[in-house]
Design an enzyme around this catalytic site. Structure first.
Site, PDB file in Angstrom:
ATOM      1  N   GLU A 257      44.231  34.388  41.230  1.00  0.00           N
ATOM      2  CA  GLU A 257      42.940  33.700  41.082  1.00  0.00           C
ATOM      3  C   GLU A 257      42.996  32.711  39.918  1.00  0.00           C
ATOM      4  OE1 GLU A 257      39.933  37.124  42.823  1.00  0.00           O
ATOM      5  OE2 GLU A 257      40.537  37.234  40.735  1.00  0.00           O
TER       6      GLU A 257
ATOM      7  N   THR B 143      38.697  36.035  46.109  1.00  0.00           N
ATOM      8  CA  THR B 143      38.965  37.384  46.624  1.00  0.00           C
ATOM      9  C   THR B 143      37.786  38.292  46.282  1.00  0.00           C
ATOM     10  OG1 THR B 143      41.345  37.106  46.462  1.00  0.00           O
ATOM     11  CG2 THR B 143      40.527  39.370  46.388  1.00  0.00           C
TER      12      THR B 143
ATOM     13  N   GLY C   3      38.866  40.482  38.423  1.00  0.00           N
ATOM     14  CA  GLY C   3      40.039  41.307  38.695  1.00  0.00           C
ATOM     15  C   GLY C   3      39.784  42.719  39.154  1.00  0.00           C
TER      16      GLY C   3
ATOM     17  N   SER D   4      34.302  40.907  47.814  1.00  0.00           N
ATOM     18  CA  SER D   4      33.244  40.942  48.830  1.00  0.00           C
ATOM     19  C   SER D   4      32.372  39.688  48.793  1.00  0.00           C
ATOM     20  CB  SER D   4      32.392  42.194  48.640  1.00  0.00           C
ATOM     21  OG  SER D   4      31.869  42.247  47.327  1.00  0.00           O
ATOM     22  N   THR D   5      32.151  39.092  47.614  1.00  0.00           N
ATOM     23  CA  THR D   5      31.331  37.881  47.536  1.00  0.00           C
ATOM     24  C   THR D   5      32.135  36.681  48.060  1.00  0.00           C
ATOM     25  OG1 THR D   5      30.448  38.877  45.519  1.00  0.00           O
ATOM     26  CG2 THR D   5      29.690  36.663  46.050  1.00  0.00           C
TER      27      THR D   5
HETATM   28  C1  5RP Z   1      39.103  40.095  42.551  1.00  0.00           C
HETATM   29  C2  5RP Z   1      37.959  39.562  41.783  1.00  0.00           C
HETATM   30  C3  5RP Z   1      36.654  39.541  42.485  1.00  0.00           C
HETATM   31  O1  5RP Z   1      36.268  38.231  42.687  1.00  0.00           O
HETATM   32  C4  5RP Z   1      35.652  40.286  41.638  1.00  0.00           C
HETATM   33  O2  5RP Z   1      36.133  41.601  41.406  1.00  0.00           O
HETATM   34  C5  5RP Z   1      34.274  40.351  42.307  1.00  0.00           C
HETATM   35  O3  5RP Z   1      34.372  41.099  43.488  1.00  0.00           O
HETATM   36  P1  5RP Z   1      33.103  41.370  44.383  1.00  0.00           P
HETATM   37  O4  5RP Z   1      32.616  40.064  44.869  1.00  0.00           O
HETATM   38  O5  5RP Z   1      33.611  42.269  45.492  1.00  0.00           O
HETATM   39  O6  5RP Z   1      32.086  42.084  43.533  1.00  0.00           O
HETATM   40  O7  5RP Z   1      38.043  39.126  40.664  1.00  0.00           O
HETATM   41  O8  5RP Z   1      40.262  40.111  41.769  1.00  0.00           O
END
Ligand code: 5RP
Length: 226
Positions: A104, A27, A96, A29-30
């Site tokens: 996750e 979950t 998170g 953006s990455t």
């Molecule tokens: C969601 C997560 C995400 O993987 C984490 O916050 C990184 O997010 P992003 O890739 O948007 O920086 O743990 O619960």
């Protein structure tokens, strides 16, 4: 923080996906870049099935034609690819910020291999600076927040208390661990009955692909010494 680096890390990790795998979709953006890359490979003929760590990721994956199974009926996952908010060279991670840490962690724990993907801004010498999200049963809100207040310098209810996870729980974003080491902190958090999850990933991560300025570095568990 660079979106190109997030995409590069995601695409490098997706190279590990093989025909026939059951893949855990993270979950954020990455992870969204990874889902896009998996969708592209599926459209080219790769046969995979998936489970998703959030409703948003499930929706993205289904929109790309990926078959998403109900995790409740899945005993084991081959490979999970997910983002992180902080990761160190020992592959200790904090997750998170997107609020999905409980699902996750459940998917990561069921996975034969779990890969974190991140841009270079997430790589740290030692985890502990990012907010640590703690998922709390709303029924026990006040008593849990009081106990968290004894463990952290600051405890903030996400969105002023309005935020709900996909599980219907609230999130407390906690900063300042007061010197606790991550393992000890995880034990203390797990000892609070109405804490249902938290963002410390201390055993789950097997590898990380981290991209900085267009260069992807892979870390494997056990590679770091000291
Ligand atoms: C969601 C997560 C995400 O993987 C984490 O916050 C990184 O997010 P992003 O890739 O948007 O920086 O743990 O619960």
């Amino acid at each position: 923080m660079s979106d190109d680096d997030k995409r590069l890390a995601a695409e490098a990790a997706v190279e590990e996906v093989r025909d026939g795998m059951l893949v855990g979709l993270g979950t954020g953006s990455t992870a969204a870049h990874a889902i896009t890359a998996i969708g592209r490979r599926a459209a080219e003929g790769l046969r995979i099935r998936a489970v998703a760590t959030s409703l948003a990721s499930a929706e993205q994956a289904r929109g790309l034609g990926i078959e998403v199974l109900d995790f409740a009926s899945v005993a084991a996952v081959d490979l999970t690819i997910d983002g992180a908010d902080e990761i160190d060279r020992h592959l200790l991670a904090v997750k998170g910020a997107g609020g999905a840490m409980l699902r996750e962690k459940a998917v990561a724990a069921a996975s034969a291999r779990m890969i974190v993907i991140a841009d270079g801004s997430k790589r740290v010498e030692r985890i502990g600076s990012a907010k640590l999200p703690v998922e709390v049963l709303p029924f026990a809100r006040a008593s849990v927040l009081a106990r968290l207040g004894a463990l952290f310098d600051s405890v903030e209810r996400r969105d002023g208390g309005d935020y709900r996870t996909d599980n219907g729980n609230l999130v407390a974003d906690c900063t300042g661990w007061r010197g606790a080491d991550p393992q000890a902190l995880a034990v203390m958090l797990q000892a609070i009955p109405a804490v249902v999850g938290h963002g410390l990933f201390l055993d789950e991560v097997d590898a990380a692909y981290i991209a900085a300025n267009g260069v992807v570095t892979r870390l494997e568990r056990g590679d770091a010494s000291g």
